[in-house]
Design a protein around this motif. Structure first.
Motif, PDB file in Angstrom:
ATOM      1  N   VAL A 128      47.966  47.477 -32.846  1.00  3.80           N
ATOM      2  CA  VAL A 128      46.606  48.153 -32.546  1.00  3.80           C
ATOM      3  C   VAL A 128      46.399  47.982 -31.116  1.00  3.80           C
ATOM      4  CG1 VAL A 128      44.418  47.665 -32.813  1.00  3.80           C
ATOM      5  CG2 VAL A 128      45.799  47.825 -34.935  1.00  3.80           C
ATOM      6  N   GLN A 129      46.689  46.772 -30.421  1.00  5.09           N
ATOM      7  CA  GLN A 129      46.714  46.518 -28.994  1.00  5.09           C
ATOM      8  C   GLN A 129      47.607  47.629 -28.180  1.00  5.09           C
ATOM      9  OE1 GLN A 129      44.444  44.822 -27.836  1.00  5.09           O
ATOM     10  NE2 GLN A 129      43.737  44.130 -29.960  1.00  5.09           N
ATOM     11  N   ALA A 130      48.480  48.314 -28.737  1.00  2.00           N
ATOM     12  CA  ALA A 130      49.370  49.123 -28.050  1.00  2.00           C
ATOM     13  C   ALA A 130      48.970  50.399 -28.112  1.00  2.00           C
ATOM     14  CB  ALA A 130      50.847  49.112 -28.698  1.00  2.00           C
ATOM     15  N   VAL A 131      48.136  50.796 -29.434  1.00  2.00           N
ATOM     16  CA  VAL A 131      47.399  52.056 -29.262  1.00  2.00           C
ATOM     17  C   VAL A 131      46.315  51.978 -28.434  1.00  2.00           C
ATOM     18  CG1 VAL A 131      46.075  53.441 -30.997  1.00  2.00           C
ATOM     19  CG2 VAL A 131      48.354  52.435 -31.845  1.00  2.00           C
ATOM     20  N   LYS A 132      45.551  50.856 -28.411  1.00  4.40           N
ATOM     21  CA  LYS A 132      44.413  50.814 -27.519  1.00  4.40           C
ATOM     22  C   LYS A 132      44.673  51.095 -26.021  1.00  4.40           C
ATOM     23  CE  LYS A 132      41.608  47.378 -27.692  1.00  4.40           C
ATOM     24  NZ  LYS A 132      40.961  46.390 -27.794  1.00  4.40           N
ATOM     25  N   ARG A 133      45.857  50.475 -25.658  1.00  5.38           N
ATOM     26  CA  ARG A 133      46.519  50.815 -24.303  1.00  5.38           C
ATOM     27  C   ARG A 133      46.726  52.357 -24.145  1.00  5.38           C
ATOM     28  NH1 ARG A 133      48.746  45.678 -24.947  1.00  5.38           N
ATOM     29  NH2 ARG A 133      50.724  46.784 -25.681  1.00  5.38           N
ATOM     30  N   LYS A 134      47.486  52.886 -25.014  1.00  6.64           N
ATOM     31  CA  LYS A 134      47.595  54.342 -24.954  1.00  6.64           C
ATOM     32  C   LYS A 134      46.408  55.012 -25.083  1.00  6.64           C
ATOM     33  CE  LYS A 134      52.136  54.007 -27.504  1.00  6.64           C
ATOM     34  NZ  LYS A 134      52.695  54.508 -28.931  1.00  6.64           N
ATOM     35  N   ALA A 135      45.390  55.085 -25.500  1.00 13.59           N
ATOM     36  CA  ALA A 135      44.127  55.648 -25.909  1.00 13.59           C
ATOM     37  C   ALA A 135      43.088  55.440 -24.809  1.00 13.59           C
ATOM     38  CB  ALA A 135      43.494  55.362 -27.271  1.00 13.59           C
ATOM     39  N   ARG A 136      43.496  54.913 -23.593  1.00 11.48           N
ATOM     40  CA  ARG A 136      42.518  54.615 -22.541  1.00 11.48           C
ATOM     41  C   ARG A 136      41.654  56.035 -22.143  1.00 11.48           C
ATOM     42  NH1 ARG A 136      44.823  49.731 -20.347  1.00 11.48           N
ATOM     43  NH2 ARG A 136      43.533  48.149 -21.444  1.00 11.48           N
ATOM     44  N   ALA A 146      42.056  57.196 -35.156  1.00 17.85           N
ATOM     45  CA  ALA A 146      43.180  58.225 -35.902  1.00 17.85           C
ATOM     46  C   ALA A 146      44.344  57.960 -35.065  1.00 17.85           C
ATOM     47  CB  ALA A 146      42.693  59.509 -35.337  1.00 17.85           C
ATOM     48  N   MET A 147      44.515  57.314 -33.981  1.00 19.82           N
ATOM     49  CA  MET A 147      45.828  57.020 -33.374  1.00 19.82           C
ATOM     50  C   MET A 147      46.462  55.817 -33.976  1.00 19.82           C
ATOM     51  SD  MET A 147      45.558  57.941 -29.349  1.00 19.82           S
ATOM     52  CE  MET A 147      47.266  57.154 -28.939  1.00 19.82           C
ATOM     53  N   THR A 148      45.427  54.819 -34.475  1.00 18.94           N
ATOM     54  CA  THR A 148      45.708  53.643 -34.791  1.00 18.94           C
ATOM     55  C   THR A 148      46.243  53.743 -36.354  1.00 18.94           C
ATOM     56  OG1 THR A 148      44.065  52.345 -33.892  1.00 18.94           O
ATOM     57  CG2 THR A 148      44.961  51.390 -35.589  1.00 18.94           C
TER      58      THR A 148
END
Length: 165
Positions: A128-136, A146-148
């Motif tokens: 989830v943290q990796a997705v947050k970095r991608k979704a900035r 949705a990405m998570t």
């Protein structure tokens, strides 16, 4: 078990000041009893059945290690017995650990049903943290969610249907 080992070591250090027989025995008490060498075995056999507070704390540690081998029906009863023993021991570090364990009793006993550890949950959190970095660059939380789901959906999570009850 980390907290139990730390409490055992505190008991040993305090008692060591009064009883020099405990000097240089730290790893005898903290080590799992699977592979001691002959010298360690000889020293340990002479100490573990004595009336030392450290020996009492060690027996509580062994009981708590055995807790993880119990079935999901026996585990709550065994947990309560270990808790009562630790409280009655009057060893302050062990009493403190017992109180900590009761604070987390529900989560500890849930392991017997789900067999999920914190490691698994930490792994999901890492994704989830990796997705947050991608979704900035995205402006809505809907896109983040949705990405998570798209990322975490690849995991094969097998949870029993009755894990809540």
């Amino acid at each position: 078990m980390k907290n139990v080992n730390e409490a055992l070591d505190v008991v040993r250090r305090v008692e060591q000041q009064e009883d020099p027989v405990l000097i240089k025995t730290r790893f005898l008490w903290l080590k799992n009893k699977k592979k001691p060498n002959e010298k360690q075995e000889e020293i340990f056999l002479g100490l573990k059945d004595t009336n030392l507070k450290t020996a009492k704390a060690y027996r509580i540690k062994l009981a708590l290690q055995a807790f993880w081998t119990k079935t999901k029906w026996i585990a709550p009863i065994y947990f309560n017995e270990c808790y009562q023993w630790a409280i009655r021991s009057r060893l302050e570090p062990m009493v403190k650990v017992a109180k900590t364990l009761t604070d987390h009793k529900q989560g500890i006993l849930r392991w017997f049903i789900t067999k999920m550890t914190n490691g698994f949950l930490e792994g999901i959190n890492r994704l989830v943290q990796a997705v947050k970095r991608k979704a900035r660059g995205y402006h809505t939380t809907d896109n983040l969610i949705a990405m998570t789901y798209a990322t975490v959906n690849k995991l094969d999570i097998k949870v029993p249907l009755n894990w809540l009850g």
